[in-house]
Design a protein around this motif. Structure first.
Motif, mmCIF file in Angstrom:
data_model
loop_
_atom_site.group_PDB
_atom_site.id
_atom_site.type_symbol
_atom_site.label_atom_id
_atom_site.label_comp_id
_atom_site.label_asym_id
_atom_site.label_seq_id
_atom_site.Cartn_x
_atom_site.Cartn_y
_atom_site.Cartn_z
ATOM 1 N N UNK A 77 3.417 34.026 16.397
ATOM 2 C CA UNK A 77 3.452 35.447 16.774
ATOM 3 C C UNK A 77 2.806 36.332 15.714
ATOM 4 N N UNK A 78 3.064 36.017 14.440
ATOM 5 C CA UNK A 78 2.581 36.879 13.360
ATOM 6 C C UNK A 78 1.059 36.825 13.222
ATOM 7 N N UNK A 79 0.488 35.635 13.219
ATOM 8 C CA UNK A 79 -0.962 35.513 13.010
ATOM 9 C C UNK A 79 -1.779 36.223 14.089
ATOM 10 N N UNK A 80 -1.500 35.990 15.379
ATOM 11 C CA UNK A 80 -2.258 36.749 16.399
ATOM 12 C C UNK A 80 -2.043 38.256 16.302
ATOM 13 N N UNK A 81 -0.805 38.682 15.958
ATOM 14 C CA UNK A 81 -0.556 40.112 15.792
ATOM 15 C C UNK A 81 -1.398 40.702 14.686
ATOM 16 N N UNK A 132 0.502 51.405 9.828
ATOM 17 C CA UNK A 132 1.825 51.629 10.419
ATOM 18 C C UNK A 132 2.273 50.424 11.250
ATOM 19 N N UNK A 133 1.482 49.998 12.275
ATOM 20 C CA UNK A 133 1.900 48.787 12.997
ATOM 21 C C UNK A 133 1.885 47.541 12.097
ATOM 22 N N UNK A 134 0.994 47.534 11.107
ATOM 23 C CA UNK A 134 0.960 46.403 10.184
ATOM 24 C C UNK A 134 2.252 46.308 9.386
ATOM 25 N N UNK A 174 -4.303 39.500 13.572
ATOM 26 C CA UNK A 174 -5.700 39.508 14.011
ATOM 27 C C UNK A 174 -5.947 40.669 14.980
ATOM 28 N N UNK A 175 -4.996 40.904 15.869
ATOM 29 C CA UNK A 175 -5.149 41.984 16.847
ATOM 30 C C UNK A 175 -5.246 43.341 16.159
ATOM 31 N N UNK A 176 -4.354 43.602 15.197
ATOM 32 C CA UNK A 176 -4.391 44.889 14.486
ATOM 33 C C UNK A 176 -5.720 45.040 13.752
ATOM 34 N N UNK A 177 -6.175 43.974 13.122
ATOM 35 C CA UNK A 177 -7.447 44.030 12.392
ATOM 36 C C UNK A 177 -8.621 44.303 13.305
ATOM 37 N N UNK A 178 -8.677 43.619 14.448
ATOM 38 C CA UNK A 178 -9.799 43.805 15.373
ATOM 39 C C UNK A 178 -9.798 45.205 15.990
ATOM 40 N N UNK A 179 -8.614 45.697 16.344
ATOM 41 C CA UNK A 179 -8.530 47.052 16.910
ATOM 42 C C UNK A 179 -8.979 48.088 15.883
ATOM 43 N N UNK A 234 -7.495 38.985 3.579
ATOM 44 C CA UNK A 234 -6.507 38.358 2.687
ATOM 45 C C UNK A 234 -5.074 38.416 3.213
ATOM 46 N N UNK A 235 -4.821 39.256 4.247
ATOM 47 C CA UNK A 235 -3.436 39.444 4.676
ATOM 48 C C UNK A 235 -2.835 38.176 5.251
ATOM 49 N N UNK A 236 -3.642 37.394 5.952
ATOM 50 C CA UNK A 236 -3.120 36.132 6.484
ATOM 51 C C UNK A 236 -2.787 35.170 5.343
ATOM 52 N N UNK A 237 -3.627 35.185 4.302
ATOM 53 C CA UNK A 237 -3.334 34.354 3.134
ATOM 54 C C UNK A 237 -2.068 34.840 2.435
#
Length: 602
Positions: free
Chosen positions: A268-272, A194-196, A274-279, A315-318
């Motif tokens: 902004x997008x890349x850290x967001x 959802x946040x993704x 990474x944050x969603x993935x880590x959480x 793969x989402x960052x790619x």
């Protein structure tokens, strides 16, 4: 006439929704036409990437089996389960690596096939488009289509598509595997989507405009550079270097600013992401840890679940980087499709008429000409030019002389009426017959890379060396050609750097002579010659014009003296028509011009 929607709109960054939709539709049609011949290769490539992805995704599941079943079996003295799990892991890893390598090769072949076809289409199209298109579409923009725009598409095909396809299947298969071994962890991943989704939509909306802006500013950079280098003589002659440097610096700054805005967007997008993935990983680990403690979940399964969740986001960052390349390539494809969508304003006839032995009789019947979206250039007029007659067109700049000559060459078609050659409308003549029957020699006298002999033979590619030499002698070019370092085999280099302007003009005369047209047009063809050189080529002109219809456009009235008939034009109208002697003896416009020219020589 040409359709200019794709030419003008594609350079703007403020397109309306309807315009954007039309551009995307045009690009999709182009892409489908490029992919259709490669259907089998694409299908086979997809099968390979699916197999390689499945082999990679199976890894964490095998790890879970090895831990949950293999280790207890080892404790009992049975090494078979862990050996099978480990062996399968190694085999699948090797198979996955080999299949990835094969996929890369197959994908590269598809990419190169698409690029080859696209380059071929752009080159053929730009050659086929009418003079009107090239007079409005700058050379810098055409070069940009063949260079930076195609490079953007190449980068997407070489890297972006492979990342998208492999990453897309990898994410899908990972999600399926995760839900298969632990549906409850799959629910946690579903919540994280959802946040993704909101983050991705935010990124897409802002990046689309920014990526288009980077393409526009990049294209403007190329256009500014190419036009400055193409016109470097005028730039230096009029001391425009500071002004051009300021304009170029502004273009560079605009491009830098556009790219900086893109970098801030990714900041902004890349850290967001990474944050969603880590959480999500933390939530899965915490929830799974409690279940392991309660004996509901095996430790190996938890490890596999954590690996799958982590791999799901990898793969989402790619894929985001693919979106960067996709936006650039999409904008480039829109521009290229715009060029390919252009229709020649002078179209080839659907049922061409052959003209085997042209005599050179030209006739203008109720002819009028105006540009598609411009004012009238030539009001309606009639004109008959008998075969073998030499006509001189005289008049002030902008009187319509070159336009009339371009109608004869069928670089333009009349807006009304018809221009005929030997009684046949030029619009119905077979293109090859038309080009062999009518030849124009311009002031530019462009020479192509190659030898002197090659440039003369452009008029008739099958000509022998003896015929080439004969043509050069006929127009007085043989002597200076022989004085060149390698004679007729001398490489003229770019723009004929080894020969002077006057010598280039003589070579263009030889080119026209060997073509042996029924109608010859000289558009300011002696303008680059000084007075002594012009006198020296008068004999060559007499030879060149003999036994053929000729139309000479000249400001120098010395050239007009060899004409049988003079037409004086003013504001698109033919205001005088007669022999040179008769017009000189009169009191009209030509007599005034002749008197002024004679006084200038005194």
């Amino acid at each position: 006439m040409t359709t200019t929607t794709g030419v003008t709109g594609e350079e703007r960054d403020d397109l309306s929704q309807a315009e954007s939709k039309a551009l995307r539709g045009r690009s999709v049609r182009l892409l489908v036409s490029l992919l259709r011949p490669l259907r089998k290769q694409i299908a086979l490539t997809l099968l390979v990437v699916i197999a390689s992805t499945a082999a990679q995704v199976a890894g964490p599941t095998l790890v879970a089996i090895g831990i949950d079943q293999g280790i207890p079996a080892v404790a009992r003295g049975d090494w078979t389960p862990i050996a099978l799990a480990g062996g399968a892991f190694v085999v699948l890893s090797v198979a996955g690596a080999l299949l990835i390598g094969r996929y890369r090769v197959m994908q590269a072949r598809i990419s190169q096939a698409i690029l080859f076809e696209l380059r071929r289409r752009v080159f053929r199209q730009t050659q086929a488009l009418s003079i009107e298109f090239h007079e409005s579409y700058t050379s810098g923009r055409i070069i940009s289509r063949q260079t930076s725009d195609l490079d953007s598409i190449r980068e997407l095909l070489d890297e972006g598509i492979s990342n998208l396809v492999a990453g897309g299947f990898y994410t899908l298969f990972t999600a399926i595997a995760l839900v298969s071994i632990d549906p409850q962890s799959g629910l946690i991943l579903a919540v994280a989507l959802i946040p993704l989704w909101f983050l991705t939509r935010w990124f897409q909306k802002r990046s689309q405009k920014l990526f288009r802006l980077t393409r526009v500013t990049s294209a403007r950079l190329i256009v500014q550079f190419v036009e400055t280098m193409t016109g470097i003589r005028a730039v230096q002659a009029f001391r425009k270097e500071p002004q051009n440097a300021t304009r170029f610096a502004g273009a560079v700054e605009a491009n830098r600013d556009a790219n900086a805005r893109v970098f801030r967007l990714f900041g902004t997008f890349d850290p967001g992401l990474v944050l969603i993935g880590n959480v999500t990983v933390a939530a899965v680990l915490l929830f799974g840890g409690f279940r392991v403690a309660d004996g509901v979940l095996e430790i190996g399964t938890l490890l596999a679940v954590v690996l799958y969740v982590r791999r799901f986001f990898d793969p989402l960052e790619e894929l985001a980087m693919f979106y960067n390349g996709y936006q650039s390539a999409s904008a480039a494809l829109e521009k290229i499709s715009g060029v390919l969508d252009e229709q020649p304003s002078v179209a080839d006839p659907t049922r061409p008429i052959d003209l085997r032995e042209p005599r050179g009789h030209l006739n203008f019947d109720d002819v009028e000409f105006a540009y598609a979206s411009g004012p009238q250039i030539l009001p309606r007029f009639d004109l008959d030019i008998p075969a073998g007659q030499t006509i001189a067109l005289v008049g002030s700049t902008g009187a319509g002389k070159s336009t009339l000559a371009k109608l004869i060459s069928r670089f333009y078609d009349p807006s009304h009426g018809e221009v005929t050659l030997d009684g046949i409308d030029l619009r119905t003549l077979a293109p090859d017959d038309l080009r062999s029957a009518i030849v124009m020699v311009t002031q530019e006298a462009y020479l192509f890379s190659g030898t002197v002999a090659d440039n003369i033979a452009i008029g008739r590619p099958e000509a022998t060396r003896a015929e080439i030499v004969r043509a050069a002698k006929a127009v007085g070019a043989h002597e200076f050609i022989e004085s060149l370092p390698h004679g007729y085999d001398t490489d003229v280099n770019k723009r004929g750097g080894r020969v002077s302007s006057g010598q280039r003009q003589l070579l263009s005369f030889a080119r026209a002579f060997i073509a042996d047209p029924a109608v010859l047009i000289l558009d300011e063809a002696t303008a680059s010659l000084d007075i002594p050189s012009e006198r020296a080529v008068q004999a060559a002109l007499q030879t060149l014009l003999a036994d053929r219809t000729a139309v000479i456009i000249a400001h120098r009235l010395s050239t007009v003296a060899i004409a049988d008939r003079v037409l004086v034009m003013e504001k698109g109208h033919i205001v005088e028509d007669g022999t040179p002697d008769a017009l000189i003896a009169g009191t009209g416009r030509f007599a005034t011009l002749h008197t002024a020219w004679r006084d200038s020589l005194a």
